[in-house]
Design a protein around this motif. Structure first.
Motif, PDB file in Angstrom:
ATOM      1  N   GLU A  68      -0.043  12.444  -0.661  1.00  0.00           N
ATOM      2  CA  GLU A  68       0.095  11.255   0.111  1.00  0.00           C
ATOM      3  C   GLU A  68      -0.456  10.053  -0.012  1.00  0.00           C
ATOM      4  OE1 GLU A  68      -1.761  13.687   3.359  1.00  0.00           O
ATOM      5  OE2 GLU A  68       0.209  14.555   4.035  1.00  0.00           O
ATOM      6  N   ARG A  69      -1.576  10.173  -0.832  1.00  0.00           N
ATOM      7  CA  ARG A  69      -2.524   9.003  -0.989  1.00  0.00           C
ATOM      8  C   ARG A  69      -1.609   8.191  -1.981  1.00  0.00           C
ATOM      9  NH1 ARG A  69      -7.738   9.182  -4.751  1.00  0.00           N
ATOM     10  NH2 ARG A  69      -6.315   9.468  -6.298  1.00  0.00           N
ATOM     11  N   ARG A  70      -0.808   8.779  -3.066  1.00  0.00           N
ATOM     12  CA  ARG A  70       0.152   8.287  -3.772  1.00  0.00           C
ATOM     13  C   ARG A  70       1.090   7.585  -3.190  1.00  0.00           C
ATOM     14  NH1 ARG A  70      -1.357  12.332  -7.548  1.00  0.00           N
ATOM     15  NH2 ARG A  70       0.513  13.640  -6.915  1.00  0.00           N
ATOM     16  N   ALA A  71       1.620   8.195  -2.338  1.00  0.00           N
ATOM     17  CA  ALA A  71       2.659   7.546  -1.691  1.00  0.00           C
ATOM     18  C   ALA A  71       2.383   6.436  -0.660  1.00  0.00           C
ATOM     19  CB  ALA A  71       3.248   8.641  -0.610  1.00  0.00           C
ATOM     20  N   ASP A  72       0.948   6.443  -0.081  1.00  0.00           N
ATOM     21  CA  ASP A  72       0.457   5.378   0.757  1.00  0.00           C
ATOM     22  C   ASP A  72       0.258   4.097  -0.265  1.00  0.00           C
ATOM     23  OD1 ASP A  72       0.648   6.910   3.110  1.00  0.00           O
ATOM     24  OD2 ASP A  72      -1.528   7.553   3.011  1.00  0.00           O
ATOM     25  N   GLU A  73      -0.298   4.500  -1.438  1.00  0.00           N
ATOM     26  CA  GLU A  73      -0.476   3.532  -2.267  1.00  0.00           C
ATOM     27  C   GLU A  73       0.858   2.694  -2.704  1.00  0.00           C
ATOM     28  OE1 GLU A  73      -2.812   0.712  -4.417  1.00  0.00           O
ATOM     29  OE2 GLU A  73      -3.485   2.323  -3.111  1.00  0.00           O
ATOM     30  N   ALA A  74       1.835   3.584  -2.986  1.00  0.00           N
ATOM     31  CA  ALA A  74       3.026   3.169  -3.482  1.00  0.00           C
ATOM     32  C   ALA A  74       3.746   2.142  -2.422  1.00  0.00           C
ATOM     33  CB  ALA A  74       4.188   4.084  -3.798  1.00  0.00           C
ATOM     34  N   GLU A  75       3.597   2.555  -1.062  1.00  0.00           N
ATOM     35  CA  GLU A  75       3.995   1.722   0.157  1.00  0.00           C
ATOM     36  C   GLU A  75       3.293   0.355   0.019  1.00  0.00           C
ATOM     37  OE1 GLU A  75       6.464   0.636   3.070  1.00  0.00           O
ATOM     38  OE2 GLU A  75       6.603   2.510   1.668  1.00  0.00           O
ATOM     39  N   ARG A  76       1.925   0.569   0.114  1.00  0.00           N
ATOM     40  CA  ARG A  76       1.270  -0.858   0.053  1.00  0.00           C
ATOM     41  C   ARG A  76       1.433  -1.749  -1.082  1.00  0.00           C
ATOM     42  NH1 ARG A  76      -2.974   2.645   1.536  1.00  0.00           N
ATOM     43  NH2 ARG A  76      -3.755   2.856  -0.717  1.00  0.00           N
ATOM     44  N   THR A  77       1.760  -1.264  -2.282  1.00  0.00           N
ATOM     45  CA  THR A  77       2.230  -1.928  -3.572  1.00  0.00           C
ATOM     46  C   THR A  77       3.714  -2.685  -3.169  1.00  0.00           C
ATOM     47  OG1 THR A  77       1.208  -0.589  -4.749  1.00  0.00           O
ATOM     48  CG2 THR A  77       2.729  -2.044  -5.863  1.00  0.00           C
ATOM     49  N   ARG A  78       4.576  -1.937  -2.610  1.00  0.00           N
ATOM     50  CA  ARG A  78       5.968  -2.365  -2.333  1.00  0.00           C
ATOM     51  C   ARG A  78       5.777  -3.493  -1.389  1.00  0.00           C
ATOM     52  NH1 ARG A  78       7.726   2.817  -2.752  1.00  0.00           N
ATOM     53  NH2 ARG A  78       7.313   3.308  -0.529  1.00  0.00           N
ATOM     54  N   GLU A  79       5.036  -3.397  -0.190  1.00  0.00           N
ATOM     55  CA  GLU A  79       4.630  -4.175   0.836  1.00  0.00           C
ATOM     56  C   GLU A  79       4.036  -5.709   0.362  1.00  0.00           C
ATOM     57  OE1 GLU A  79       2.551  -2.424   3.964  1.00  0.00           O
ATOM     58  OE2 GLU A  79       4.127  -1.056   4.759  1.00  0.00           O
ATOM     59  N   GLU A  80       2.996  -5.365  -0.655  1.00  0.00           N
ATOM     60  CA  GLU A  80       2.184  -6.603  -1.110  1.00  0.00           C
ATOM     61  C   GLU A  80       3.424  -7.335  -2.075  1.00  0.00           C
ATOM     62  OE1 GLU A  80      -0.882  -4.904  -3.188  1.00  0.00           O
ATOM     63  OE2 GLU A  80      -1.844  -4.597  -1.201  1.00  0.00           O
ATOM     64  N   THR A  81       4.164  -6.584  -2.851  1.00  0.00           N
ATOM     65  CA  THR A  81       5.156  -7.196  -3.637  1.00  0.00           C
ATOM     66  C   THR A  81       6.280  -8.202  -2.863  1.00  0.00           C
ATOM     67  OG1 THR A  81       4.765  -5.488  -5.467  1.00  0.00           O
ATOM     68  CG2 THR A  81       6.910  -6.885  -5.485  1.00  0.00           C
TER      69      THR A  81
END
Length: 372
Positions: A153-166
């Protein structure tokens, strides 16, 4: 998963575990048990406590552990299934140290419980019963499963934040690119048109000649185009360079409208709560664009801004007393189109239309409900 579905799933698991524990308890020889009703109550309570495992994982860990110790103490040799679920939930929630300490305590307390009256077991039998009720391997498996899911779940949240920031960075870069293109390609030409029209009107007036209506129209169109372009460039650059403006800045927005001569009011209903950044900025843009349209096009004397904080949505409504009517609705402009796109992108709804009693209303609902 929505909050309602998660609650239903937790209750299903809790009832299922309680039933499994009760069935296991009924299989125990009744002749060996002195306090049967108490044991059954502890079995049921340990299972049903899992219904609150998401909201209070540590409390559920304590309750299931105490229930397991309790029904072992009265003679129910039943595995501590509910406690294993609580261990899994505690680790998944990030309470690893507390969960490990609780598990170690259970491994020590259960043999001591088996040695206590009325069982009067030997040390070897007590250890065997405790091992049957709570295997170390079960504890490790439950904790490992909780930790694995927590990391996923943490990796999924981090990936989502990275996508949003990009996506946000690309959007900022695109806005700056558009602003530069508009400035380079249009500003100079519009300035030339405006200046030439101003000069032509001035020369005609100096000579005492009648100024043609077409020339006056060109001058006014040049002025309006210059103002619109400047406002557009400011909006594009504001999203990239300046701190984002949101609901906290609505009083300033309304105050500026008052200073421009519009009798504007702001009303806030509901309990103030934090909303996602995208919703915060979109709400501000909706009010900003609505008040701008009122000042420029509506011929209105008053405007009212309503903000309604709801449990699952933020509602924004801007009303004016302008000249718009259902029979004479103004044509939709770029501003309304932009508002609709912003709201739709967030999964919300926008209604913008003249009111039956006269004037125009913009009503937007933006979802803010928590995700599962």
């Amino acid at each position: 998963m929505s909050t309602g579905r998660a609650v239903v799933r937790d209750w299903v698991i809790a009832v299922g575990v309680a039933v499994v524990l009760l069935v296991a308890g009924w299989s125990v020889d009744p002749a060996t048990i002195d306090l049967g009703p108490l044991g059954y109550a502890l079995l049921a309570a340990g299972g049903l406590a899992l219904a609150a495992r998401r909201r209070a994982p540590i409390a559920v860990l304590a309750v299931t552990g105490l229930c397991a110790v309790g029904y072992q103490a009265v003679g129910f040799d039943v595995p501590a299934v509910a406690f294993l679920f609580a261990v899994y939930t505690g680790v998944r929630a990030g309470h690893r140290v507390v969960t490990v300490v609780a598990a170690m305590l259970m491994l020590v307390v259960l043999p001591l419980t088996a040695l206590a009256p009325p069982q009067d077991l030997s040390l070897g039998d007590a250890l065997a019963r405790a091992r049957g009720a709570l295997e170390v391997a079960w504890l490790i498996a439950a904790g490992a499963a909780g930790e694995a899911l927590r990391q996923a779940e943490r990796r999924a949240d981090e990936a989502e934040r990275t996508r949003e920031e990009t996506a946000r960075r690309r959007a900022d870069e695109e806005r700056l690119h558009i602003a530069r293109e508009l400035h380079d390609s249009l500003t100079h030409q519009i300035s030339i048109i405006k200046v030439q029209a101003e000069v032509a009107v001035h020369v005609a007036q100096r000579r005492g000649e009648a100024v043609p209506e077409t020339l006056l129209a060109i001058r006014e169109a040049g002025r309006e185009a210059s103002r619109e372009l400047r406002a557009t460039l400011e909006a594009l650059r504001d999203d990239s360079r300046n701190p984002p403006r949101g609901l906290d800045h609505l009083p300033e927005l309304v105050q500026r409208a008052r200073m421009a001569g519009l009798d504007a009011t702001l009303t806030v209903r509901g309990r103030r709560q934090a909303v996602p950044v995208a919703v915060d900025r979109t709400a501000y843009r909706i009010v900003q664009e609505s008040l701008t349209n009122v000042a420029r096009h509506a011929a209105a004397a008053t405007a009212s801004v309503h903000v309604d904080y709801r449990p699952d949505a933020l509602a924004i409504r801007v009303d004016d007393d302008g000249a718009a009517t259902p029979a004479a609705a103004p044509p939709p402009g770029v501003g309304l189109l932009g508002m609709r796109e912003r709201v739709t992108a967030l999964g919300g709804h926008l209604h913008a239309a003249p009111r039956d009693e006269g004037g125009f209303t913009v009503h937007a609902e933006l979802p803010v409900g928590p995700s599962a």
